[in-house]
Design a protein around this motif. Structure first.
Motif, short mmCIF file in Angstrom:
data_model
loop_
_atom_site.label_atom_id
_atom_site.label_comp_id
_atom_site.label_asym_id
_atom_site.label_seq_id
_atom_site.Cartn_x
_atom_site.Cartn_y
_atom_site.Cartn_z
N ASP A 1 -43.56 -8.58 1.00
CA ASP A 1 -43.07 -9.01 -0.32
C ASP A 1 -41.60 -9.39 -0.18
O ASP A 1 -40.95 -9.03 0.81
CB ASP A 1 -43.22 -7.85 -1.34
CG ASP A 1 -42.91 -8.27 -2.77
OD1 ASP A 1 -43.15 -9.46 -3.11
OD2 ASP A 1 -42.43 -7.42 -3.54
N SER B 1 -37.98 -10.17 -2.90
CA SER B 1 -37.47 -10.26 -4.28
C SER B 1 -37.28 -11.72 -4.67
O SER B 1 -36.95 -12.55 -3.83
CB SER B 1 -36.12 -9.54 -4.38
OG SER B 1 -35.60 -9.72 -5.68
N TYR C 1 -30.96 -4.69 -8.57
CA TYR C 1 -32.43 -4.74 -8.61
C TYR C 1 -32.94 -3.60 -7.73
O TYR C 1 -33.38 -3.83 -6.59
CB TYR C 1 -32.94 -6.10 -8.14
CG TYR C 1 -32.43 -7.23 -9.00
CD1 TYR C 1 -32.94 -7.44 -10.28
CD2 TYR C 1 -31.39 -8.05 -8.57
CE1 TYR C 1 -32.44 -8.44 -11.10
CE2 TYR C 1 -30.89 -9.06 -9.37
CZ TYR C 1 -31.42 -9.25 -10.64
OH TYR C 1 -30.92 -10.23 -11.45
N GLU D 1 -35.57 -3.41 -4.57
CA GLU D 1 -36.00 -4.73 -4.09
C GLU D 1 -35.34 -5.11 -2.77
O GLU D 1 -34.27 -4.59 -2.43
CB GLU D 1 -35.72 -5.78 -5.16
CG GLU D 1 -36.47 -5.48 -6.45
CD GLU D 1 -37.04 -6.71 -7.11
OE1 GLU D 1 -37.00 -7.80 -6.52
OE2 GLU D 1 -37.52 -6.56 -8.23
N SER E 1 -34.20 -8.56 -0.48
CA SER E 1 -33.97 -10.01 -0.67
C SER E 1 -34.43 -10.84 0.52
O SER E 1 -34.61 -10.33 1.64
CB SER E 1 -32.49 -10.25 -0.90
OG SER E 1 -31.78 -10.06 0.31
N ARG F 1 -49.97 -7.13 -5.91
CA ARG F 1 -48.70 -7.32 -6.63
C ARG F 1 -48.97 -7.93 -8.01
O ARG F 1 -48.36 -7.54 -9.00
CB ARG F 1 -47.75 -8.24 -5.86
CG ARG F 1 -47.37 -7.83 -4.47
CD ARG F 1 -46.35 -6.76 -4.33
NE ARG F 1 -45.30 -6.73 -5.30
CZ ARG F 1 -44.46 -5.69 -5.42
NH1 ARG F 1 -44.57 -4.63 -4.64
NH2 ARG F 1 -43.50 -5.71 -6.33
N HIS G 1 -48.13 -4.86 -10.28
CA HIS G 1 -46.73 -5.10 -10.62
C HIS G 1 -46.58 -6.27 -11.59
O HIS G 1 -45.47 -6.76 -11.80
CB HIS G 1 -45.91 -5.34 -9.34
CG HIS G 1 -45.96 -4.16 -8.41
ND1 HIS G 1 -45.06 -3.13 -8.46
CD2 HIS G 1 -46.86 -3.82 -7.45
CE1 HIS G 1 -45.38 -2.22 -7.55
NE2 HIS G 1 -46.48 -2.61 -6.93
N GLU H 1 -47.09 -9.40 -11.58
CA GLU H 1 -46.41 -10.63 -11.16
C GLU H 1 -47.24 -11.84 -11.59
O GLU H 1 -48.38 -11.99 -11.15
CB GLU H 1 -46.19 -10.61 -9.64
CG GLU H 1 -45.22 -9.53 -9.23
CD GLU H 1 -44.87 -9.54 -7.75
OE1 GLU H 1 -45.30 -10.44 -7.01
OE2 GLU H 1 -44.15 -8.61 -7.34
N LYS I 1 -40.56 -16.33 -6.15
CA LYS I 1 -40.57 -15.66 -4.84
C LYS I 1 -40.83 -16.67 -3.71
O LYS I 1 -40.23 -16.58 -2.63
CB LYS I 1 -41.62 -14.55 -4.82
CG LYS I 1 -41.22 -13.37 -5.70
CD LYS I 1 -42.14 -12.18 -5.52
CE LYS I 1 -41.55 -10.98 -6.27
NZ LYS I 1 -42.08 -9.71 -5.78
#
Ligand code: PEP
Length: 270
Positions: free
Chosen positions: A79, A81, A88, A91, A93, A112, A116, A118, A126
């Motif tokens: 994954d 961010s 954040y 998370e 990056s 996700r 989450h 998303e 993303k």
């Protein structure tokens, strides 16, 4: 053998990606990669690109081993961010993943999307965050059982693809990997039949052609994911529009994963 991040690759080499999910610690990763390196001889890598996706806590271990021991598999993240930096909590990056030389990052996995929340907007953000740092996203799309039963799966998956690629330019789109993962097949033991998987993967490629033209559509790798094992990988990667697989459960055991990679490469292991 591995092209630099951000470079379109040759579709003749199959791509096999092991998504460990929230399994295997930093210490487990060392033993796993040693076992995988021993279990999958170098000759197989001419035909298959092998990628593992450890949890964030183990990526640095994977980097150290791959770079210092000259292992032929590569690694990525599960994954990224959508944000560049800042407040954040929890998370990670794109810049942080790029610094660890992650080869790929998964975006839009159904777990996700489900746990989450998303949505397509977050998934698009993303995708662009990964591309901004030269990391090809492995963009997951796929339908739930209700959508499949209503026979709306093609429209559902192509709409997810189109939304995820909004404002992505053709040069970047050519580096994206698309993974068709029907939600009803993930971790359930129920695999889509090869022709069912091929139907959706071909439709995704057609959509890429409509969005970006045939050169990009022909360059993008399209994977299948959902209960893939060494028993069924052969028939899946034999399909014309399927360039490899995203594997969850069967990637946790390095012996099974090595066997699966060998079969995808067109061989077998004793
Ligand atoms: C996945 O997590 O992307 C996946 C395909 O899982 P599994 O292989 O366990 O179905």
């Amino acid at each position: 053998m591995t092209p630099p991040a951000g470079t379109a690759t040759n579709r003749s080499r199959r791509l096999i990606v092991g998504n460990w999910k929230m399994n295997l610690t930093h210490a487990d990763t060392v033993g796993y990669l040693q076992k995988l390196a021993r279990g999958l001889p170098a000759r197989y890598y001419h035909n298959v690109e092998v990628v593992v996706l450890p949890p964030f806590t183990a990526i640095r271990s994977a980097q150290t081993m791959v770079l210092s021991d000259g292992f032929m598999m590569t690694y990525g993240a599960q994954d990224v961010s959508q944000h560049e930096s800042g407040a954040y909590t929890g998370e990670v990056s794109g810049a942080m993943l790029a610094e660890l030389r992650c080869r790929y990052v998964v975006v839009g996995h159904s777990e996700r999307r489900q746990h989450h929340h998303e949505d397509d907007t977050v998934v698009n953000a993303k995708v662009r965050a990964a591309l901004a740092h030269g990391i090809p996203p492995i963009l997951c799309v796929g339908e739930g059982l209700e959508v499949r039963d209503a026979d709306s799966h093609i429209g559902h998956c192509t709409a997810q693809l189109t939304a995820a690629l909004e404002k992505v330019i053709p040069e970047e789109a050519a580096t994206v990997v698309v993974a068709y993962e029907p939600v009803w097949a993930i971790g359930t033991g129920r695999v889509a039949g090869p022709s069912e998987a091929q139907e959706v993967c071909a439709a995704l490629r057609t959509t890429l052609g409509e969005l970006y033209g045939q050169t990009v559509a022909g360059a993008v790798r399209v994977l299948y994911g959902g209960s893939v094992k060494s028993d069924n990988i052969g028939e899946i990667v034999a399909e014309r529009d399927i360039d490899g697989a995203l594997i969850g459960g069967a990637s946790i055991d390095p012996d099974e994963f090595a066997k699966l990679c060998a079969i995808a490469a067109g061989g077998s292991l004793r």
